[in-house]
Design an enzyme around this catalytic site. Sequence first.
Site, short mmCIF file in Angstrom:
data_model
loop_
_atom_site.label_atom_id
_atom_site.label_comp_id
_atom_site.label_asym_id
_atom_site.label_seq_id
_atom_site.Cartn_x
_atom_site.Cartn_y
_atom_site.Cartn_z
N SER A 176 0.80 -1.24 0.00
CA SER A 176 0.00 0.00 0.00
C SER A 176 0.83 1.28 0.00
CB SER A 176 -0.95 0.01 1.20
OG SER A 176 -2.03 -0.87 0.98
N LYS B 226 0.55 3.36 -3.07
CA LYS B 226 -0.61 4.22 -3.31
C LYS B 226 -0.23 5.70 -3.28
CE LYS B 226 -3.72 0.84 -1.15
NZ LYS B 226 -4.53 0.52 0.05
#
Length: 310
Positions: free
Chosen positions: A66, A69
């Site tokens: 993540s 992101k």
Amino acid sequence: MEICRDTEALNIMIKEAYQQAKFGKVADYIPALSWANPETLSLAIYEGKSMIATAGDTSETFTLQSISKVLTLAMALMDIGEDGVFSRVGMEPTGDPFNSIIKLETHTPSKPLNPMINAGALAVTDMIKGNTVEEKLGRLLAFIHELTGNSAITYNNEVATSEFETADLNRSLAYFLKQHRVVSSDIECLLELYTKQCAVEVSCEDLAKIAFVIGNEGRSVETDRTIIPLHISRIMKTFMTTCGMYNASGEFAIKVGIPSKSGVSGGIMAAVPHGPGIGIFGPALDEKGNSIAGMKLLESLAHRYDLSIF
């Protein structure tokens, strides 16, 4: 910030943080991540020209997950601008798990609340310019190479394949978004790009260098050039502060107060505004998906060296 001259204090903080790892467990819903050693803990702190502190095996690589992101958000903002991005993704924390679908079903319009949850990240990845998965991924890798000065960085094909083959929930989110015209790409191509972006492999030192550029208004000291426009670096830091640590972001802001982004591989990237960049790897996670030892270590660093932005 004289961490490098305070090795005794740093070693104490690392030892205390290391003890927290026994309370966590590595991510196993992506099979290729389950092989990580839960007792690993490493740290790199970078101040623009050199590493001012390191601990553990900072050359060991792990996947961004993540943390990617934040980088795809920067690319999308540079590609299509704020109006284009935020017409399809919101700016608000959710308070829900990062892979939840509930807010998509209960909010109108049905767009993700922010770019740091999986639905929002899928929408952002869909916005990156390029005609093929390879072209878009190549642009992302070139961006990471520029941020880190490390042209050897690529993605881990084994992890990417493992993620793609177990991406049923993300696939569901992507189809929901396509039904509501938030994404337009072929879903399998979007999932291929998204899983490869998450599988980009870095070290703590690479993370610390990326964090430094974000924290210092998008500018690299080593190359003496702006890599990320100032207003975009500020947006990145804001999302890292409000949404970067999954649904523990509020508590993290109070206890640590450094713009940060975690990933379920155990990485944490922390960008101190106008200060050092910090990269941490500790694969033992808490129930919300954050590195349990990494969180403790950042909290100790923030308190001792007054790093909170608040």
